[in-house]
Design a protein around this motif. Structure first.
Motif, PDB file in Angstrom:
ATOM      1  N   GLU A 130       0.830  -1.210   0.000  1.00 16.49           N
ATOM      2  CA  GLU A 130       0.000   0.000   0.000  1.00 16.49           C
ATOM      3  C   GLU A 130       0.864   1.260   0.000  1.00 16.49           C
ATOM      4  N   ILE A 131       1.914   1.266   0.813  1.00 16.72           N
ATOM      5  CA  ILE A 131       2.823   2.415   0.840  1.00 16.72           C
ATOM      6  C   ILE A 131       3.503   2.554  -0.520  1.00 16.72           C
ATOM      7  N   GLY A 132       3.860   1.419  -1.127  1.00 10.47           N
ATOM      8  CA  GLY A 132       4.472   1.447  -2.453  1.00 10.47           C
ATOM      9  C   GLY A 132       3.550   2.042  -3.505  1.00 10.47           C
ATOM     10  N   LYS A 133       2.248   1.891  -3.319  1.00 11.65           N
ATOM     11  CA  LYS A 133       1.268   2.465  -4.243  1.00 11.65           C
ATOM     12  C   LYS A 133       1.007   3.943  -3.972  1.00 11.65           C
ATOM     13  N   GLY A 134       1.573   4.443  -2.878  1.00  9.75           N
ATOM     14  CA  GLY A 134       1.377   5.848  -2.544  1.00  9.75           C
ATOM     15  C   GLY A 134       0.290   6.085  -1.509  1.00  9.75           C
ATOM     16  N   ASN A 135      -0.259   5.047  -0.939  1.00  3.95           N
ATOM     17  CA  ASN A 135      -1.296   5.170   0.089  1.00  3.95           C
ATOM     18  C   ASN A 135      -0.616   5.315   1.455  1.00  3.95           C
ATOM     19  N   PHE A 136      -0.247   6.550   1.792  1.00  2.00           N
ATOM     20  CA  PHE A 136       0.473   6.794   3.047  1.00  2.00           C
ATOM     21  C   PHE A 136      -0.470   6.865   4.252  1.00  2.00           C
ATOM     22  N   GLN A 137      -1.751   6.724   4.012  1.00  2.00           N
ATOM     23  CA  GLN A 137      -2.723   6.723   5.105  1.00  2.00           C
ATOM     24  C   GLN A 137      -2.956   5.304   5.651  1.00  2.00           C
ATOM     25  N   TYR A 138      -2.405   4.304   4.994  1.00  3.00           N
ATOM     26  CA  TYR A 138      -2.601   2.915   5.418  1.00  3.00           C
ATOM     27  C   TYR A 138      -1.903   2.683   6.756  1.00  3.00           C
TER      28      TYR A 138
END
Length: 101
Positions: free
Chosen positions: A65-73
């Motif tokens: 998820e962080i790799g996809k740019g979802n820093f809210q995960y």
């Protein structure tokens, strides 16, 4: 012998069948106990494996998820061991990295 006269003879014998039956029964008991111990060991190994694999799978998902740019995960740090510490550190990293990105 009593006063130089033979009163009789005594023959003492041990039944080999009795001993063989005891050995067979104890062998079966040992085999059953060994099988139960092996099954218990396998069960404990499976439970420990599941206990380790689930937190690792959650960390892999969070990394994706962080790799996809979802820093809210975020990961719920439910455990109070190294996996909980790692989840807390991961959440901190994602929060701070998301601010700078």
């Amino acid at each position: 012998m009593f006063k130089d006269k033979e009163l009789g003879t005594v023959h003492v014998g041990v039944s080999l069948d009795f001993i063989k039956n005891l050995i067979r029964r104890e062998t079966i008991s040992i085999l059953i106990l060994s099988l139960l111990i092996i099954l218990l060991g396998i069960s404990i190994a499976i439970l420990l494996g599941i206990g380790f694999s689930r937190p690792i799978a959650k960390l892999v998902l969070a990394t994706q998820e962080i790799g996809k740019g979802n820093f809210q995960y975020r990961i719920d740090p439910i455990r109070r061991d190294e996996f909980g510490d790692l989840a807390t550190a991961f959440n901190f990293m994602a929060q701070n990295f998301g601010k700078n990105y």
